[in-house]
Scaffold this active site. Structure first.
Site, short mmCIF file in Angstrom:
data_model
loop_
_atom_site.label_atom_id
_atom_site.label_comp_id
_atom_site.label_asym_id
_atom_site.label_seq_id
_atom_site.Cartn_x
_atom_site.Cartn_y
_atom_site.Cartn_z
N ASN A 1 3.57 3.89 12.66
CA ASN A 1 3.83 2.70 13.46
C ASN A 1 5.02 3.01 14.34
OD1 ASN A 1 4.00 0.18 14.51
ND2 ASN A 1 4.63 -0.83 12.62
N HIS B 1 -5.12 6.37 10.73
CA HIS B 1 -4.00 6.68 9.83
C HIS B 1 -4.35 6.46 8.36
CE1 HIS B 1 -3.66 2.46 9.11
NE2 HIS B 1 -2.50 2.54 8.51
N GLY B 2 -5.44 5.78 8.10
CA GLY B 2 -5.79 5.53 6.71
C GLY B 2 -7.15 4.89 6.64
N GLY C 1 -8.03 1.90 5.54
CA GLY C 1 -8.08 0.51 5.99
C GLY C 1 -8.77 -0.39 4.98
N MET D 1 -6.01 4.69 -3.69
CA MET D 1 -5.51 5.48 -4.81
C MET D 1 -6.63 5.97 -5.73
SD MET D 1 -3.88 2.41 -6.99
CE MET D 1 -4.93 1.05 -7.52
N ASN E 1 0.82 -1.22 0.00
CA ASN E 1 0.00 0.00 0.00
C ASN E 1 0.85 1.27 0.00
OD1 ASN E 1 0.96 0.03 2.59
ND2 ASN E 1 -1.03 0.12 3.58
N HIS E 2 2.12 1.15 -0.29
CA HIS E 2 2.97 2.33 -0.33
C HIS E 2 2.85 3.05 -1.67
CE1 HIS E 2 4.88 -0.30 2.77
NE2 HIS E 2 4.52 0.77 3.44
N SER F 1 -7.37 11.33 -0.30
CA SER F 1 -6.85 11.37 1.07
C SER F 1 -7.24 12.68 1.73
CB SER F 1 -5.33 11.25 1.03
OG SER F 1 -4.95 10.04 0.43
#
Lengths: 384, 148
Positions: free
Chosen positions: A233, A307-308, A310, A284, A103-104, A288
């Site tokens: 993290n 943080h995201g 998920g 994507m 997921n980067h 965001s």
């Protein structure tokens, strides 16, 4: 997670979007076994473990102002490189300046007028107008941090017997914080965090170079200022109020992000009045968000938020529903130009495999643990 | 030596780890179990059909516990990927059980080259989440979750 602004509008970027994404794809290595562009020696890598972003800025990978725009100034000062195995060093040294896979991502995004929720704060964070182009990067310490994790998982397995600790899943191996094993890990983990800050910092340097090349203008003139960089993290010793008393606690934010309110002593002067910028990454396809930390987060969630978005679907399930090549074409039709090393890898990251980011933002917003400032829409993306 | 076109060697588990990748590997004996667990890692990392077996990597490991030996073995493959830029196609494992279980591994593959190989997931770590090596009626089974 890191967010960078530009003074370019989408109108200016659109004709060169493909060139820009292709350039990023070329200069920011991604995917399996990609070779980092920072050719650090062992002793330099040890400095990176100890100094994080500070090393990068001192070695011309960034601007001094980047540091105050990074959680903890991009350096955790209790890091001790001697606590890191040579194996981890060997893995990490080649990965400084790589994006990874999964997921980067590195994403070119735009601000839409309807997605500016707090104009005043947005301006203070550097989002000054609709159609403004920004860049978001999600990556971490790569295999380096994981090797440290692997090494200490083993040490902790032995330590748990010694301290009579039982856990229900072996991945939760642990040791008392004040024990030798616990302290060693805490110092080694800080090295991984510093490597992650450094990784995003050198990638930012490349992003600035890429924009500068494509738009034939210096990054300074493109006003490519960082908004913020937060870890996803990390465990840190912090002071929090528990039952009315100040206590020192180890706060482990895993799959969550720090969200400190205005006037928190750990915030840099730049964001003292506003509170800490918070970046929540979506898929994507959907976009965001930039938010701000709140007092309620401090009161209720130890200064933390999501943080995201998920995942809701496993990678294998996503691949059965979506084909990477088709997804790439569909996204391009919708105005999102994607370059990926792996097409199955791209399919795994399809929007349908993630929760609806708007629901996630509504949840953190209604809970009051962070406040939306701007929504960001993807127009270009590179993935490993 | 094995080529990983046989799904009985390992099976990916769909709804076990949503953000990570989980799989089960099988083997009639320990050697085969370890080999098959490695083949699953190879398949996750790249399309093995696009990898030429032109470079040999050999290493030895030992551990008192068999499951930890498997964990170390799979972690070692990731170490070679990141530190020596290797992707693999074939694997041969010999385990000598004893007070200290000893493993000898021979892996064949090539230096990573995105021009030549179709690369897939960059696995970051083998995790201990649900990690298990089990002796069953007809052999062995391992459960592995990798973080990508």
């Amino acid at each position: 997670m890191r967010l960078v602004t530009t003074n370019l509008t989408f109108k200016e970027v659109q004709p060169k979007l493909k060139e820009l994404v292709d350039t990023m794809f070329k200069i920011v290595p991604a995917g399996v076994g990609s070779r980092g562009f920072v050719d650090a020696s062992k002793s330099q890598f040890k400095e990176i473990m100890a100094y994080g972003s500070k090393w990068c800025v001192e070695n011309s990978y960034g601007w001094t102002e980047d540091l105050e725009r990074t959680e903890g100034y991009g350096r955790i000062d209790w890091a001790e490189p001697e606590k890191v195995s040579s194996k981890a060093l060997e893995r990490g040294i080649k990965q400084l300046g790589t994006l990874g896979s999964g997921n980067h991502y590195l994403e070119i995004q735009i601000v839409k007028a309807e997605n500016i929720f707090d104009e005043e704060l947005a301006k203070k964070f550097g989002i000054i107008e609709p159609e403004q182009v920004v860049v978001m990067v999600h990556c971490g310490s790569r295999g380096f941090g994981h090797q440290i994790g692997t090494d200490y998982l083993r040490i902790f397995e032995g330590a748990m017997k010694k301290y009579n600790i039982e856990v229900y899943d072996r991945e939760l191996a642990c040791a008392p914080f004040q024990s030798n094993e616990g302290q060693d890990y805490y110092k080694a983990m800080a090295c991984a965090a510093n490597m992650a800050f450094a990784n995003r910092q050198v990638i930012l340097h490349r992003i600035r170079e890429g924009f500068s090349k494509v738009f034939k203008t210096e990054a300074e003139k493109l006003e490519m200022h960082m908004v913020y960089d937060v870890a996803h993290n990390i465990a840190k010793l912090e002071e929090h109020v528990v039952d009315g008393k100040n206590k020192k606690l180890v706060v482990h934010r895993k799959g969550s992000t720090r969200a400190f309110p205005p006037h928190h002593p750990e915030l840099a002067k730049l964001y003292k009045e506003t509170g800490q910028p918070v970046i929540i990454g979506g898929s994507m396809e959907t976009g965001s968000f930039l938010l701000v930390g709140t007092q309620k987060a401090m009161d209720e969630t130890f200064g933390s938020t999501a943080h995201g978005s998920g995942r809701t679907m496993s990678r294998a399930a996503a691949k059965r529903q979506v084909r990477g090549e088709q997804l790439q074409k569909d996204m391009e039709k919708r105005g999102i130009y994607v370059k990926a090393i792996s097409m199955p890898g791209l399919a795994e990251e399809a929007g349908l495999a993630y929760k609806n980011i708007n629901d996630v933002i509504d949840a953190v917003s209604q809970a009051g643990i962070s406040k939306p400032v701007v929504g960001l829409k993807p127009v270009g993306n590179i993935k490993g | 030596m094995n080529i990983n076109n046989d799904k009985k060697k390992y099976r990916f588990l769909e709804d076990v780890a949503i953000a990570d990748i989980a799989y089960e590997a099988y083997g009639k004996d320990l050697n085969e179990l370890f080999e098959n667990a490695a083949l699953a890692i190879f398949e996750l990392s790249a399309d093995v059909e696009t990898i030429d077996a032109v470079k040999k990597t050999e290493f030895e490991l030992e551990n008192k516990k068999l499951d930890n030996l498997l964990y170390d073995f799979l972690s070692e493959i990731l170490f070679f990927k990141d530190s020596k830029y290797m992707v693999f196609k074939y694997v041969h494992v010999t385990i000598n059980e004893g007070k200290k279980n000893k493993l000898k591994a021979v892996l064949e593959g090539d230096t990573i080259n995105p021009e030549k190989q179709q690369l897939e997931n960059d696995i970051k770590a083998v995790t201990m989440h649900m990690f298990e090596l089990k002796k069953e009626k007809n052999g062995y089974k391992a459960t592995v979750v990798v973080d990508i």
